[in-house]
Design a protein around this motif. Structure first.
Motif, PDB file in Angstrom:
ATOM      1  N   ILE A 178       0.938  -1.021  -0.005  1.00 42.59           N
ATOM      2  CA  ILE A 178      -0.042   0.093  -0.060  1.00 42.59           C
ATOM      3  C   ILE A 178       1.029   1.301   0.219  1.00 42.59           C
ATOM      4  CG2 ILE A 178      -1.564   1.399   1.366  1.00 42.59           C
ATOM      5  CD1 ILE A 178      -3.145  -0.480   0.041  1.00 42.59           C
ATOM      6  N   LEU A 179       1.764   1.324   0.721  1.00 40.17           N
ATOM      7  CA  LEU A 179       2.979   2.473   1.035  1.00 40.17           C
ATOM      8  C   LEU A 179       3.396   2.630  -0.455  1.00 40.17           C
ATOM      9  CD1 LEU A 179       4.444   1.792   4.376  1.00 40.17           C
ATOM     10  CD2 LEU A 179       2.652   3.320   3.752  1.00 40.17           C
ATOM     11  N   ASN A 180       3.718   1.648  -1.150  1.00 39.79           N
ATOM     12  CA  ASN A 180       4.406   1.692  -2.468  1.00 39.79           C
ATOM     13  C   ASN A 180       3.538   2.181  -3.547  1.00 39.79           C
ATOM     14  OD1 ASN A 180       7.120   0.536  -1.920  1.00 39.79           O
ATOM     15  ND2 ASN A 180       6.578  -1.514  -2.398  1.00 39.79           N
ATOM     16  N   VAL A 181       2.136   1.937  -3.416  1.00 34.99           N
ATOM     17  CA  VAL A 181       1.389   2.575  -4.147  1.00 34.99           C
ATOM     18  C   VAL A 181       1.108   4.064  -4.103  1.00 34.99           C
ATOM     19  CG1 VAL A 181      -1.429   2.854  -4.761  1.00 34.99           C
ATOM     20  CG2 VAL A 181      -0.022   0.565  -4.404  1.00 34.99           C
ATOM     21  N   MET A 182       1.230   4.581  -2.666  1.00 32.94           N
ATOM     22  CA  MET A 182       1.226   5.937  -2.332  1.00 32.94           C
ATOM     23  C   MET A 182       2.388   6.437  -3.106  1.00 32.94           C
ATOM     24  SD  MET A 182       0.210   6.103   1.544  1.00 32.94           S
ATOM     25  CE  MET A 182      -1.365   5.179   2.255  1.00 32.94           C
ATOM     26  N   SER A 183       3.461   6.061  -2.910  1.00 30.80           N
ATOM     27  CA  SER A 183       4.835   6.464  -3.264  1.00 30.80           C
ATOM     28  C   SER A 183       4.695   6.510  -4.950  1.00 30.80           C
ATOM     29  CB  SER A 183       6.043   5.610  -2.896  1.00 30.80           C
ATOM     30  OG  SER A 183       6.987   6.291  -3.515  1.00 30.80           O
ATOM     31  N   ASP A 184       4.491   5.559  -5.614  1.00 28.59           N
ATOM     32  CA  ASP A 184       4.297   5.469  -7.149  1.00 28.59           C
ATOM     33  C   ASP A 184       3.581   6.557  -7.640  1.00 28.59           C
ATOM     34  OD1 ASP A 184       5.957   3.385  -7.069  1.00 28.59           O
ATOM     35  OD2 ASP A 184       4.513   1.850  -7.121  1.00 28.59           O
ATOM     36  N   CYS A 185       2.413   6.858  -6.768  1.00 29.29           N
ATOM     37  CA  CYS A 185       1.165   8.094  -7.236  1.00 29.29           C
ATOM     38  C   CYS A 185       1.702   9.262  -6.645  1.00 29.29           C
ATOM     39  CB  CYS A 185      -0.128   7.626  -6.861  1.00 29.29           C
ATOM     40  SG  CYS A 185      -0.693   6.007  -7.632  1.00 29.29           S
ATOM     41  N   LYS A 186       2.800   9.466  -6.199  1.00 27.90           N
ATOM     42  CA  LYS A 186       3.319  10.859  -5.913  1.00 27.90           C
ATOM     43  C   LYS A 186       2.672  11.349  -4.799  1.00 27.90           C
ATOM     44  CE  LYS A 186       4.434  11.784 -10.643  1.00 27.90           C
ATOM     45  NZ  LYS A 186       4.330  12.845 -11.843  1.00 27.90           N
ATOM     46  N   LEU A 187       2.326  10.689  -3.746  1.00 24.47           N
ATOM     47  CA  LEU A 187       1.443  11.074  -2.694  1.00 24.47           C
ATOM     48  C   LEU A 187       2.640  10.907  -1.362  1.00 24.47           C
ATOM     49  CD1 LEU A 187      -1.799   9.061  -2.344  1.00 24.47           C
ATOM     50  CD2 LEU A 187      -1.278  10.926  -3.662  1.00 24.47           C
ATOM     51  N   ASN A 188       2.493  12.276  -0.583  1.00 20.50           N
ATOM     52  CA  ASN A 188       3.397  12.044   0.629  1.00 20.50           C
ATOM     53  C   ASN A 188       2.857  11.640   1.825  1.00 20.50           C
ATOM     54  OD1 ASN A 188       5.650  12.844   2.111  1.00 20.50           O
ATOM     55  ND2 ASN A 188       4.778  14.908   2.420  1.00 20.50           N
ATOM     56  N   LEU A 189       3.116  10.616   2.355  1.00 18.74           N
ATOM     57  CA  LEU A 189       2.773  10.200   3.387  1.00 18.74           C
ATOM     58  C   LEU A 189       3.157  11.123   4.738  1.00 18.74           C
ATOM     59  CD1 LEU A 189       0.924   7.659   4.992  1.00 18.74           C
ATOM     60  CD2 LEU A 189       3.265   6.746   5.276  1.00 18.74           C
ATOM     61  N   THR A 190       2.251  11.847   5.425  1.00 22.41           N
ATOM     62  CA  THR A 190       2.757  12.605   6.523  1.00 22.41           C
ATOM     63  C   THR A 190       2.419  12.106   8.007  1.00 22.41           C
ATOM     64  OG1 THR A 190       0.536  13.829   6.453  1.00 22.41           O
ATOM     65  CG2 THR A 190       2.347  14.791   4.993  1.00 22.41           C
ATOM     66  N   LYS A 191       1.493  10.823   8.143  1.00 25.69           N
ATOM     67  CA  LYS A 191       1.097  10.522   9.219  1.00 25.69           C
ATOM     68  C   LYS A 191       0.564   9.239   8.833  1.00 25.69           C
ATOM     69  CE  LYS A 191      -0.496  10.550  13.379  1.00 25.69           C
ATOM     70  NZ  LYS A 191       0.413  10.534  14.640  1.00 25.69           N
ATOM     71  N   ILE A 192       0.843   8.390   9.774  1.00 26.68           N
ATOM     72  CA  ILE A 192       0.300   6.995   9.861  1.00 26.68           C
ATOM     73  C   ILE A 192       0.139   6.353  11.330  1.00 26.68           C
ATOM     74  CG2 ILE A 192       2.709   5.700   9.709  1.00 26.68           C
ATOM     75  CD1 ILE A 192       1.136   3.358   8.031  1.00 26.68           C
ATOM     76  N   GLN A 193      -1.170   5.812  11.477  1.00 23.09           N
ATOM     77  CA  GLN A 193      -1.380   5.627  13.046  1.00 23.09           C
ATOM     78  C   GLN A 193      -2.137   4.281  12.920  1.00 23.09           C
ATOM     79  OE1 GLN A 193      -0.927   7.219  16.226  1.00 23.09           O
ATOM     80  NE2 GLN A 193      -1.616   5.214  16.641  1.00 23.09           N
ATOM     81  N   SER A 194      -1.819   3.386  13.680  1.00 23.37           N
ATOM     82  CA  SER A 194      -2.543   2.060  13.776  1.00 23.37           C
ATOM     83  C   SER A 194      -3.419   2.059  15.034  1.00 23.37           C
ATOM     84  CB  SER A 194      -1.497   0.871  13.978  1.00 23.37           C
ATOM     85  OG  SER A 194      -0.946   0.905  14.936  1.00 23.37           O
ATOM     86  N   LEU A 195      -4.721   1.397  14.714  1.00 23.51           N
ATOM     87  CA  LEU A 195      -5.635   1.177  15.773  1.00 23.51           C
ATOM     88  C   LEU A 195      -6.160  -0.092  15.806  1.00 23.51           C
ATOM     89  CD1 LEU A 195      -7.061   3.042  17.828  1.00 23.51           C
ATOM     90  CD2 LEU A 195      -8.884   3.390  16.355  1.00 23.51           C
TER      91      LEU A 195
END
Length: 275
Positions: free
Chosen positions: A210-227
């Motif tokens: 999933i993180l690779n999809v974000m990177s490939d689509c030029k999204l910058n991940l600014t926060k990740i939180q698991s619950l």
């Protein structure tokens, strides 16, 4: 007629300050002593907006608030970052040597713990809201007790600032979000940040994919939180914030993520307050 904005806390609290800065310094507020109460007001239609703290640069995420937004299918429509400055407030004419107890929110007490090592005679007492303590001291003319609160609270309740900026880490910032029942219509060209939620199978590499999809689509991940999912032991929901320059990149990423992840949900699309 414009409805008031629901906040956690009372006038003079940091939530009140955010409401004034984000909407207007004349904004009317509904004072609530818990986040659950603010959500209740929103769901009943008493208000169209609530202000909710979501994370602090020192203490991290306020995890129950993520669950409140998700469980009630609410929508994040904006954000505001506030520099949190804690001040020691007491009745006019009081000095620190006169103070026997300091009452404040547990988070404020924790963030100012080092300051009070120099004053071992002072007892620290937990309270529900920073500004509420300041109001009680003022209205009940309580001597020997101080509050940790904002300078706005000092002005509003006519208290003296015995010591300013007493937090241990001087750069102390909290991210607040503006929440509605449904996402208001924001112009697409103004949207450059989104809050998302999804679940994944407990398999090797599922999150990395999933993180690779974000990177490939030029999204910058600014926060990740698991619950953790209470009803499914050892299974987690992930809450992420992403920023992007082109909405089309974001659309492409979410279309792929919907296919790859379980229970994918957009919690909000809005303007990045950092820009």
């Amino acid at each position: 007629m414009t409805k008031p904005i629901a906040i956690q806390g009372i006038k003079g609290s940091f939530h009140h300050e955010v409401a004034q800065r984000y909407f207007s310094d004349k904004a009317e507020v509904v004072e609530c002593m818990s986040f659950d109460r603010t959500v209740d007001h929103l769901l009943r239609g008493d208000t169209d907006y609530i202000v909710m703290a979501l994370e602090n640069s020192i203490a991290g995420s306020i995890i129950p608030n993520y669950a409140l937004i998700d469980n009630h299918n609410l929508s994040v429509v904006g954000e505001h970052y506030l520099d949190i400055q804690h001040n020691l407030l007491a009745l006019n004419g009081q000095a620190i040597s006169d103070i026997k107890e300091v009452h404040s929110h547990p988070m404020a007490l924790l963030q100012c713990k080092v300051f009070f090592k120099n004053y071992p005679h002072i007892k620290l007492v937990e309270a529900k809201d920073t500004a509420d303590v300041a109001k009680q001291i003022s209205e009940q003319n309580i001597k020997g007790t101080a509050a940790i609160a904002s300078k706005n609270a000092a002005q509003l309740y006519d208290l003296s600032v015995l010591a300013a900026s007493i937090q241990t880490i001087k750069h102390n910032e909290t991210r607040f979000v503006i929440v509605q029942r449904n996402n208001k219509n924001i112009e697409r060209k103004r949207i450059n940040k989104a809050s998302l939620k999804f679940e994944l199978d407990h398999k090797r590499g599922s999150l990395a994919t999933i993180l690779n999809v974000m990177s490939d689509c030029k999204l910058n991940l600014t926060k990740i939180q698991s619950l953790p999912k209470i009803e499914s032991p050892w299974k987690y929901a992930f809450f992420v914030d992403v920023t992007f320059e082109d909405y089309k990149d974001y659309e492409k990423a979410t279309s792929i993520m919907k296919l790859m992840a379980e229970n994918f949900k957009v919690l909000g699309e809005y303007k990045n307050a950092r820009l």
